[in-house]
Design a protein around this motif. Structure first.
Motif, PDB file in Angstrom:
ATOM      1  N   LEU A 179      81.053  15.928  31.618  1.00 18.82           N
ATOM      2  CA  LEU A 179      81.787  14.775  31.576  1.00 18.82           C
ATOM      3  C   LEU A 179      83.249  14.875  32.330  1.00 18.82           C
ATOM      4  CD1 LEU A 179      80.395  12.805  28.464  1.00 18.82           C
ATOM      5  CD2 LEU A 179      79.896  12.565  30.816  1.00 18.82           C
TER       6      LEU A 179
ATOM      7  N   ASN B 288      87.122  15.426  38.712  1.00 23.02           N
ATOM      8  CA  ASN B 288      86.991  15.448  40.084  1.00 23.02           C
ATOM      9  C   ASN B 288      87.127  13.992  40.702  1.00 23.02           C
ATOM     10  OD1 ASN B 288      84.985  15.271  42.723  1.00 23.02           O
ATOM     11  ND2 ASN B 288      85.072  17.302  42.419  1.00 23.02           N
TER      12      ASN B 288
ATOM     13  N   VAL C  66      84.413  17.495  34.062  1.00 22.13           N
ATOM     14  CA  VAL C  66      84.439  17.698  35.706  1.00 22.13           C
ATOM     15  C   VAL C  66      84.210  16.627  36.165  1.00 22.13           C
ATOM     16  CG1 VAL C  66      82.708  18.588  37.102  1.00 22.13           C
ATOM     17  CG2 VAL C  66      83.435  20.057  35.207  1.00 22.13           C
ATOM     18  N   LEU C  67      83.403  15.607  35.810  1.00 28.21           N
ATOM     19  CA  LEU C  67      83.102  14.420  36.641  1.00 28.21           C
ATOM     20  C   LEU C  67      84.371  13.625  36.792  1.00 28.21           C
ATOM     21  CD1 LEU C  67      81.373  12.382  38.303  1.00 28.21           C
ATOM     22  CD2 LEU C  67      80.705  11.234  36.044  1.00 28.21           C
ATOM     23  N   LEU C  68      85.217  13.167  35.686  1.00 27.64           N
ATOM     24  CA  LEU C  68      86.454  12.607  35.502  1.00 27.64           C
ATOM     25  C   LEU C  68      87.498  13.175  36.212  1.00 27.64           C
ATOM     26  CD1 LEU C  68      87.135  10.073  34.013  1.00 27.64           C
ATOM     27  CD2 LEU C  68      87.753  11.300  32.009  1.00 27.64           C
TER      28      LEU C  68
END
Lengths: 248, 68
Positions: free
Chosen positions: B55, B61, B57-59
């Motif tokens: 989560l 990125n 990493v997604l935010l």
């Protein structure tokens, strides 16, 4: 069959196949508009035949891989695939990158084929067939991967396949009757939803693959989907540019 | 041959679009696998690393892509 796992697998396969089928239909329709249904149809049928051969070849291979290794492999691939979709959908919803436009894709493909028609008249049927073939294979490979990924590790290949086939038949039937790209499909919202579900499945399988015993077993997938949805919406809000359209 | 190369390239692109995102996902999975190997069976530590790491990493990125 456990419905808490089967329902998300079927819905994910259906919705993701819907998106891919819409994209393939746009290109097949462009080919048919420029060069007629014969090369478009033959290219599409050849593409479907190749996809069927890939599925038949992969089936026995999957059975030969130990379950935990299969879960880890599929989980990691799903994370790469699903989080890539989700990232793109978030950036599109936030207005950072342009929305995918089927009408524009149709116009681009049509003008490209017309330009080729002026230069390569005698080979155009062949080129038109290849264009149609490539579109069906590329979009179809994504469908095959999604069906295998959400179905293989839990014995849900048949329900996931039914979801995918239903979506492809629906898009083909609608496209056959209206003869236009399906521009009104809320593609980015669907891609956002599919990205959330694929990432949730990927997280679940990867965890199982490295030996994590998730609380609630299969129900954890729904919890992960909720988490990815919340973080996706939060990321979209944080990255939003003034001109962006909000997700419904 | 060119069609086949194009298909293979697009196939690889299905999984890797933004290289940084792919590397970060693989890094989180590797870290979770190490934690799973070091903690007793049935421990949720690796799961927590996986959930929080992915989560984050997604935010990060998306934030980075938006400010580029």
């Amino acid at each position: 069959m456990i419905w808490t796992t089967a329902a998300p697998a079927i819905v994910t396969a259906f919705v993701s196949s819907l998106v891919e089928a819409v994209e393939a239909l746009t290109i097949v329709l462009a080919v048919a508009t420029v060069r007629g249904w014969r090369p478009a149809g033959l290219g599409a049928i050849a593409g479907l035949a190749l996809l069927a051969a890939i599925v038949l070849a992969l089936g026995p291979l999957l059975n030969a891989i130990p379950l935990q290794a299969l879960q880890l492999l599929i989980g990691v691939l799903l994370l790469l695939f699903g989080m890539r979709w989700l990232r793109k959908a978030i950036l599109r919803a936030a207005g950072v990158i342009a929305l995918h436009d089927e009408t524009r894709a149709f116009a681009h493909e049509t003008s490209e084929l017309r330009e080729k028609a002026l230069r390569l008249e005698e080979r155009l049927d062949w080129l038109a067939g290849i264009t149609s073939f490539k579109a069906v294979v590329l979009e179809g490979l994504e469908v095959v991967f999604i069906v295998i990924a959400v179905g293989a590790a839990h014995g849900l290949l048949v329900p996931a396949s039914i979801g995918a086939i239903a979506a492809c038949l629906l898009v083909t039937a609608v496209g056959f009757f209206i003869h236009r790209p399906l521009a009104r499909v809320p593609e980015n919202t669907l891609k956002f939803a599919v990205g959330v579900m694929l990432s949730a499945f990927g997280l679940f399988w990867t965890g199982e693959g490295i030996g994590v015993a998730w609380p609630g077993a299969d129900l954890a997938i729904l919890g992960f989907a909720a988490l990815f949805l919340i973080v996706g919406l939060l990321a979209s809000a944080l990255a939003r540019r003034p001109s962006a359209e909000a997700l419904p | 041959m060119r069609v086949l190369t194009g298909i293979l390239r697009e196939l690889a692109g299905l999984f890797v679009d933004d290289g940084w995102l792919a590397i970060a996902i693989l890094g989180v999975v590797a870290l979770a696998a190490v934690v799973a190997a070091l903690t007793p069976a049935g421990s949720l530590a690796a799961g927590v690393v996986l959930v929080c790491g992915l989560l984050a990493v997604l935010l990060i990125n998306v934030r980075a892509a938006a400010t580029r």
